[in-house]
Design an enzyme around this catalytic site. Sequence first.
Site, PDB file in Angstrom:
ATOM      1  N   SER A 110       4.277   3.755   5.571  1.00  0.00           N
ATOM      2  CA  SER A 110       4.613   3.746   7.164  1.00  0.00           C
ATOM      3  C   SER A 110       5.856   4.138   7.393  1.00  0.00           C
ATOM      4  O   SER A 110       5.949   4.830   8.688  1.00  0.00           O
ATOM      5  CB  SER A 110       3.861   2.703   7.780  1.00  0.00           C
ATOM      6  OG  SER A 110       2.229   2.494   7.112  1.00  0.00           O
ATOM      7  N   GLY A 135      -2.033   6.539   0.938  1.00  0.00           N
ATOM      8  CA  GLY A 135      -2.211   5.224  -0.006  1.00  0.00           C
ATOM      9  C   GLY A 135      -3.052   4.240   0.016  1.00  0.00           C
ATOM     10  O   GLY A 135      -3.759   3.892  -0.340  1.00  0.00           O
ATOM     11  N   HIS A 136      -3.223   3.920   1.691  1.00  0.00           N
ATOM     12  CA  HIS A 136      -4.398   2.893   2.161  1.00  0.00           C
ATOM     13  C   HIS A 136      -5.619   3.404   1.908  1.00  0.00           C
ATOM     14  O   HIS A 136      -6.359   2.752   1.373  1.00  0.00           O
ATOM     15  CB  HIS A 136      -4.199   2.611   3.748  1.00  0.00           C
ATOM     16  CG  HIS A 136      -2.941   2.150   4.319  1.00  0.00           C
ATOM     17  ND1 HIS A 136      -1.923   2.911   4.763  1.00  0.00           N
ATOM     18  CD2 HIS A 136      -2.328   1.017   4.054  1.00  0.00           C
ATOM     19  CE1 HIS A 136      -0.955   2.153   5.209  1.00  0.00           C
ATOM     20  NE2 HIS A 136      -0.989   1.109   4.631  1.00  0.00           N
ATOM     21  N   GLN A 146       5.308 -11.844   9.017  1.00  0.00           N
ATOM     22  CA  GLN A 146       6.145 -11.335   7.830  1.00  0.00           C
ATOM     23  C   GLN A 146       7.305 -10.560   7.918  1.00  0.00           C
ATOM     24  O   GLN A 146       8.058  -9.861   7.191  1.00  0.00           O
ATOM     25  CB  GLN A 146       5.059 -10.465   6.811  1.00  0.00           C
ATOM     26  CG  GLN A 146       4.673  -9.295   7.261  1.00  0.00           C
ATOM     27  CD  GLN A 146       3.552  -8.673   6.480  1.00  0.00           C
ATOM     28  OE1 GLN A 146       2.501  -9.406   6.346  1.00  0.00           O
ATOM     29  NE2 GLN A 146       3.638  -7.788   5.798  1.00  0.00           N
ATOM     30  N   GLN A 201       0.207  -0.911  -5.937  1.00  0.00           N
ATOM     31  CA  GLN A 201       1.324  -1.083  -6.974  1.00  0.00           C
ATOM     32  C   GLN A 201       2.788  -0.941  -6.112  1.00  0.00           C
ATOM     33  O   GLN A 201       3.753  -1.498  -6.382  1.00  0.00           O
ATOM     34  CB  GLN A 201       1.218  -0.185  -8.002  1.00  0.00           C
ATOM     35  CG  GLN A 201       2.235  -0.277  -9.009  1.00  0.00           C
ATOM     36  CD  GLN A 201       2.481  -1.476  -9.478  1.00  0.00           C
ATOM     37  OE1 GLN A 201       1.509  -2.534  -9.952  1.00  0.00           O
ATOM     38  NE2 GLN A 201       3.700  -1.977  -9.868  1.00  0.00           N
ATOM     39  N   MET A 252      -1.727  -2.960   7.523  1.00  0.00           N
ATOM     40  CA  MET A 252      -0.913  -3.253   8.969  1.00  0.00           C
ATOM     41  C   MET A 252      -1.129  -1.993   9.620  1.00  0.00           C
ATOM     42  O   MET A 252      -0.361  -1.897  10.732  1.00  0.00           O
ATOM     43  CB  MET A 252       0.402  -3.546   8.635  1.00  0.00           C
ATOM     44  CG  MET A 252       0.761  -4.888   7.988  1.00  0.00           C
ATOM     45  SD  MET A 252       2.433  -5.549   8.157  1.00  0.00           S
ATOM     46  CE  MET A 252       3.364  -4.390   7.549  1.00  0.00           C
ATOM     47  N   GLY A 253      -2.198  -1.177   9.133  1.00  0.00           N
ATOM     48  CA  GLY A 253      -2.580  -0.124  10.142  1.00  0.00           C
ATOM     49  C   GLY A 253      -1.598   1.153   9.982  1.00  0.00           C
ATOM     50  O   GLY A 253      -0.889   1.057   8.733  1.00  0.00           O
ATOM     51  N   GLN A 273       4.887  -8.146  -3.814  1.00  0.00           N
ATOM     52  CA  GLN A 273       3.507  -8.753  -3.175  1.00  0.00           C
ATOM     53  C   GLN A 273       2.530  -9.057  -4.190  1.00  0.00           C
ATOM     54  O   GLN A 273       1.728 -10.035  -4.058  1.00  0.00           O
ATOM     55  CB  GLN A 273       3.115  -7.888  -2.182  1.00  0.00           C
ATOM     56  CG  GLN A 273       1.971  -7.917  -1.277  1.00  0.00           C
ATOM     57  CD  GLN A 273       1.654  -7.249  -0.071  1.00  0.00           C
ATOM     58  OE1 GLN A 273       2.288  -7.294   0.721  1.00  0.00           O
ATOM     59  NE2 GLN A 273       0.921  -6.122  -0.054  1.00  0.00           N
TER      60      GLN A 273
HETATM   61  P1  AMP Z   1       0.711  -2.285   4.448  1.00  0.00           P
HETATM   62  O1  AMP Z   1      -0.099  -1.414   5.571  1.00  0.00           O
HETATM   63  O2  AMP Z   1       2.004  -1.277   4.335  1.00  0.00           O
HETATM   64  O3  AMP Z   1       1.007  -3.626   4.504  1.00  0.00           O
HETATM   65  O4  AMP Z   1       0.014  -1.859   3.170  1.00  0.00           O
HETATM   66  C1  AMP Z   1      -1.209  -2.155   3.034  1.00  0.00           C
HETATM   67  C2  AMP Z   1      -1.766  -2.180   1.465  1.00  0.00           C
HETATM   68  O5  AMP Z   1      -1.619  -0.765   1.231  1.00  0.00           O
HETATM   69  C3  AMP Z   1      -0.769  -2.833   0.581  1.00  0.00           C
HETATM   70  O6  AMP Z   1      -1.569  -3.100  -0.682  1.00  0.00           O
HETATM   71  C4  AMP Z   1       0.338  -2.025   0.020  1.00  0.00           C
HETATM   72  O7  AMP Z   1       0.644  -2.082  -1.202  1.00  0.00           O
HETATM   73  C5  AMP Z   1      -0.389  -0.604  -0.031  1.00  0.00           C
HETATM   74  N1  AMP Z   1       0.275   0.873   0.079  1.00  0.00           N
HETATM   75  C6  AMP Z   1       1.043   0.941   0.854  1.00  0.00           C
HETATM   76  N2  AMP Z   1       1.749   2.258   0.460  1.00  0.00           N
HETATM   77  C7  AMP Z   1       1.059   2.816  -0.619  1.00  0.00           C
HETATM   78  C8  AMP Z   1       1.010   3.638  -1.467  1.00  0.00           C
HETATM   79  N3  AMP Z   1       1.932   4.964  -1.121  1.00  0.00           N
HETATM   80  N4  AMP Z   1       0.193   3.764  -2.571  1.00  0.00           N
HETATM   81  C9  AMP Z   1      -0.540   2.809  -2.815  1.00  0.00           C
HETATM   82  N5  AMP Z   1      -0.831   1.678  -1.993  1.00  0.00           N
HETATM   83  C10 AMP Z   1      -0.008   1.738  -1.060  1.00  0.00           C
END
Ligand code: AMP
Length: 291
Positions: A186, A36-37, A61, A148, A30-31, A153
């Site tokens: 985020s 992590g991303h 969502q 993870q 989601m940007g 999810q």
């Molecule tokens: P989001 O943009 O929040 O929807 O996250 C996109 C992807 O990044 C999802 O698969 C999340 O689980 C993963 N993600 C978000 N935060 C972390 C993190 N701290 N470490 C690893 N993956 C992450």
Amino acid sequence: MTSMKVASTLDELRESRRSCASPFGLVPTMGALHAGHVALVRRARAECASVGASLFVNPAQFGSNEDLSNYPRTFQRDLELLGATGANVVYTPRAEEVYPPGFQTFVTVDEVSRPLEGASRPGHFRGVATIVAKLFLVFSPDRAYFGQKDAQQVAVIRRMVRDLGFPLTVVVVPTVRERDGLALSSRNAYLSPAERTAAPVLFRALSAAAEAFDRGERSGDWLRATMKSVLSREPLAEPVYVSAADPETLGELGEVAGDVLLSMAVRFGSTRLIDNFLFERGRWETGIREG
Ligand code: AMP
């Protein structure tokens, strides 16, 4: 650096996708990208011949009382980061294209979506499963990468992939954390300085339960009580749930016989944070500390 194509429409995406080498790895986001991303994109880069990402703040969502309109948006920076990390194509659709007028077709993963996040965020996983299914259809990835950090999810998407027979492998990447243990998110940007100082209590609570487990504790109630007790010592932390559950079904465990997912959601003011540790195949997956 690879030259990255930015596709803002389905036609552009299909065009770009055609010239991508196999195997193709997909990273849905989601940007508001953080390390992590980036870990997901790096892993995809290491395992696939080409990599696609999506940047889409998915309205389906978010609940009506949630942070859709305030969700952090850092579009240009996200594109730079994805380009620098080696993505080949990025899909940045408009909501009207993903959800055309009259849209009424959703993917619902019943039982796994119900507890934990699903209980406090009704409709959340219907929105997640629907967008991820649509992304799988338009990208046709060989491998799809998820964090993870969002353990439920992962369970929902694995179930959907099995049930609908998507021909792809789901790859789960360890949670990337700050040095003090706070999982990158985020939503950390919303925390006040005092809340930011308090937020590593999630990591400490999970660590305390994992230590009890390592000393031989197998009572689900005891593990949940251990996490609650650590959280209760932090006045700014308001627990939403703490859980010691089966990692696949997410049913709460009375006695832990094998694998266990320890997870929690905690509010700090109006910000809601989640975190988890996973015990699987005889070892803990607790994530990687940065910095
Ligand atoms: P989001 O943009 O929040 O929807 O996250 C996109 C992807 O990044 C999802 O698969 C999340 O689980 C993963 N993600 C978000 N935060 C972390 C993190 N701290 N470490 C690893 N993956 C992450």
